[in-house]
Write an enzyme that holds these catalytic residues in place. Structure first.
Site, PDB file in Angstrom:
ATOM      1  N   ASP A 120     -21.309 -48.859 -21.692  1.00 40.68           N
ATOM      2  CA  ASP A 120     -22.573 -48.643 -22.397  1.00 40.68           C
ATOM      3  C   ASP A 120     -22.895 -47.164 -22.585  1.00 40.68           C
ATOM      4  OD1 ASP A 120     -23.111 -51.515 -22.430  1.00 40.68           O
ATOM      5  OD2 ASP A 120     -23.364 -51.278 -20.280  1.00 40.68           O
ATOM      6  N   HIS A 160     -20.917 -53.889 -28.689  1.00 40.53           N
ATOM      7  CA  HIS A 160     -21.006 -52.669 -29.478  1.00 40.53           C
ATOM      8  C   HIS A 160     -21.975 -52.898 -30.635  1.00 40.53           C
ATOM      9  CE1 HIS A 160     -16.702 -51.443 -28.044  1.00 40.53           C
ATOM     10  NE2 HIS A 160     -17.604 -51.377 -27.092  1.00 40.53           N
TER      11      HIS A 160
HETATM   12  P1  IMP Z   1     -16.245 -59.301 -16.879  1.00 33.51           P
HETATM   13  O1  IMP Z   1     -15.630 -58.267 -17.771  1.00 33.51           O
HETATM   14  O2  IMP Z   1     -17.115 -60.266 -17.620  1.00 33.51           O
HETATM   15  O3  IMP Z   1     -15.240 -59.968 -15.988  1.00 33.51           O
HETATM   16  O4  IMP Z   1     -17.242 -58.547 -15.860  1.00 33.51           O
HETATM   17  C1  IMP Z   1     -16.774 -57.682 -14.848  1.00 33.51           C
HETATM   18  C2  IMP Z   1     -17.754 -56.535 -14.634  1.00 33.51           C
HETATM   19  O5  IMP Z   1     -17.724 -55.662 -15.773  1.00 33.51           O
HETATM   20  C3  IMP Z   1     -19.204 -56.988 -14.480  1.00 33.51           C
HETATM   21  O6  IMP Z   1     -19.834 -56.149 -13.549  1.00 33.51           O
HETATM   22  C4  IMP Z   1     -19.790 -56.754 -15.871  1.00 33.51           C
HETATM   23  O7  IMP Z   1     -21.176 -56.552 -15.819  1.00 33.51           O
HETATM   24  C5  IMP Z   1     -19.042 -55.522 -16.295  1.00 33.51           C
HETATM   25  N1  IMP Z   1     -18.916 -55.403 -17.758  1.00 33.51           N
HETATM   26  C6  IMP Z   1     -18.111 -56.116 -18.574  1.00 33.51           C
HETATM   27  N2  IMP Z   1     -18.260 -55.714 -19.855  1.00 33.51           N
HETATM   28  C7  IMP Z   1     -19.156 -54.723 -19.853  1.00 33.51           C
HETATM   29  C8  IMP Z   1     -19.703 -53.874 -20.885  1.00 33.51           C
HETATM   30  O8  IMP Z   1     -19.379 -53.967 -22.074  1.00 33.51           O
HETATM   31  N3  IMP Z   1     -20.621 -52.944 -20.460  1.00 33.51           N
HETATM   32  C9  IMP Z   1     -20.969 -52.799 -19.155  1.00 33.51           C
HETATM   33  N4  IMP Z   1     -20.483 -53.567 -18.180  1.00 33.51           N
HETATM   34  C10 IMP Z   1     -19.583 -54.519 -18.511  1.00 33.51           C
END
Ligand code: IMP
Length: 494
Positions: A23, A51
């Site tokens: 982010d 995005h």
């Molecule tokens: P996952 O990618 O859904 O397995 O999540 C794993 C970790 O990455 C979690 O803590 C999510 O909150 C974080 N996360 C996944 N995608 C994003 C993103 O686009 N921005 C910020 N955090 C993310």
């Protein structure tokens, strides 16, 4: 714009990657740059990314599609992407009517692991299991872990199976059998393989009207070598969330760094001609896992955001005046040194409207973290950095900055701390002079107040990389693009 065009001209194949924990505003950087590229490529992550891009006042939200779609650029989804057919179809269908240009080509690699409801159930099972020891990752629920892991076990389905429905069914049946004990433990009744196959084929029959399955490696090689087309690689998440370089196990399940581009596209590493690493002034984190410079408690902050919808402009009860008054009150208390870390976190949450696009969760802010930034730079080796949201510092007399990590009583580089032990880090903090003036929307380096310019120069000196682009507000035009003479350090290979 001339400035950025001149600079990007020397990088025909450029990557844009996040430096902190996501982010940081990569979407806007990709959007700004994509004007000067022919293809935009996703190589990592999946539908978990978020995005947002605003073109001619029209808002596009992407999760899985490269954000170059908004500018009608050829969109490539490389084999490193964990592909969700329903999400991709919905994104194309939602965003297509908003386009002002032609509908771009969308190519998806046949090797991408393909989402099924079994992966999603398996993720719930794992998070439930982790919750028994209070170790949930707080995933986005998009089944990134299971998609990657099942694929690495050489099981599951891939996009190319959509071209052979009988094979698709056989693979679905084995996946179902493999995960059945977990479904039983959860008392879940998943759809039968035949029903999943039918559902996926129905989706594919609609998807093939707007996109195609391809060997994207061959497509890109040809585009680069024969057609001399310019390619932009769009990173997802960020270095701190990369499964290898990040704060494992609190990461996503892809290699999202510059290093992941080769495996996520199957292009040789030499294909890349440069990269930029994107930071924002105050890093944020959602989900679980350490961010050593964090101000407050993440759960408390989420509760606060839920209890106070009036401060957030995506809600029905948003009230701009109430928000302003509250912000001013907290800023005043900060400058009088009468504020708790918790309230400073709240101030930045509201000021920056730090609510996630994909999940609607509050993102918890921390101090600018130069120790981590140096680590991320050493992992990705960017030519230059982007420093977004500099305007968030306006009005702060002093800005706390993390300059080092202490672990078990020793000064350590982030790389030397086991990633699963980063929560035990003590941060060394320096207070750098800030600036009082509101810089939102500023577009010229010379127009920034002295304090802001000095801050950026100090950031550059500590990271040994030039800050070529500075974000000064949420709109696409709220940026300063610097020329080389305005930077205090030079790019490595210019
Ligand atoms: P996952 O990618 O859904 O397995 O999540 C794993 C970790 O990455 C979690 O803590 C999510 O909150 C974080 N996360 C996944 N995608 C994003 C993103 O686009 N921005 C910020 N955090 C993310």
């Amino acid at each position: 714009m001339d400035q950025i065009q001149k600079w990007l001209q020397q990088y025909p194949r450029l990557a844009v990657v996040g430096g902190y924990w996501g982010d940081e505003g990569k979407g806007r950087v990709v959007d700004m740059a994509s004007e000067f590229y022919d293809c935009v490529v996703r190589y990592s992550g999946g539908a978990n990314a978020g995005h947002t891009v605003i073109v001619d006042g029209i808002r596009f939200a992407f999760h899985l599609l490269p954000s170059g779609f908004a500018r009608s650029k050829t969109c490539v989804i490389g084999p490193g992407v964990l592909f969700n057919l329903a999400s991709a179809l919905a994104e194309v269908e939602e965003n297509k009517p908003k386009l002002t240009g032609p509908v771009p080509d969308v190519l998806v690699d046949g090797r991408c692991p393909l989402w099924t409801p079994y992966h999603e159930l398996f993720e719930s099972y794992l998070e439930q299991l982790r919750s028994t020891t209070k170790q949930e990752i707080g995933t986005t629920g998009k089944a990134q872990g299971p998609l990657r892991a099942v694929h690495d076990l050489r099981e599951g389905v891939i996009v190319a199976h959509l071209l052979r429905p009988a094979v698709l069914l056989t693979e679905l049946e084995r996946l179902y059998t493999m995960l059945e004990p977990c479904f039983e433990q959860m008392n879940a009744i998943p759809p039968a393989p035949k029903a999943v196959q039918r559902e996926l084929m129905d989706l594919y029959n609609r998807f093939r009207l707007v996109a195609r399955i391809a060997d994207t490696r061959a497509f890109l090689l040809n585009a680069i070598l024969a057609d001399k087309r310019r390619v932009l690689f769009e990173g997802s998440q960020a270095t701190g969330l990369s499964v290898d370089a990040g704060t494992w196990p609190y990461t996503t399940s892809s290699s999202v760094t510059v290093g992941g581009i080769a495996s996520g596209t199957l292009l040789p590493p030499r294909a890349l001609s440069g990269s930029v690493l994107v930071f924002k002034l105050f890093p944020t984190r959602v989900g679980a896992g350490p961010m050593p410079s964090e101000f407050g408690d993440r759960d408390e902050l989420s509760g606060f955001a839920k209890d106070h919808p009036e401060f957030f402009c995506h809600t029905d009860t948003y009230n701009a005046v109430t928000r302003m008054q509250y912000q001013e009150q907290l800023l005043l208390a900060y400058n009088l040194k009468q504020i708790t870390k918790r309230d400073l976190g709240r101030y930045l949450l509201i000021r920056q409207q730090e609510i996630g696009v994909t999940t609607g969760r509050a993102r918890s802010p921390g101090m600018p973290d130069l120790a981590w930034a140096r680590y991320a730079i050493s992992v990705n080796d960017p030519m230059a950095c982007v420093l977004n949201c500099l305007d968030a510092g306006s009005g702060m007399d002093l800005i706390p900055v993390v300059t080092g990590y202490e672990h078990n009583g020793k000064q350590l580089l982030p790389a030397a701390v086991p990633t699963n032990d980063l929560s035990n880090v003590k941060v060394n903090v320096e207070y750098w002079p800030g600036w009082r003036e509101d810089i939102r929307g500023c577009t010229q380096w010379e127009d920034l107040p002295h304090g802001a310019r000095e801050f950026v120069k100090r950031f550059e000196k500590h990271t040994s990389r030039p800050v070529m682009v500075i974000g000064t507000g949420p709109s696409r035009t709220d940026v300063i693009v610097r020329n080389r003479s305005q930077c205090s350090v030079t790019t490595l290979f210019d």
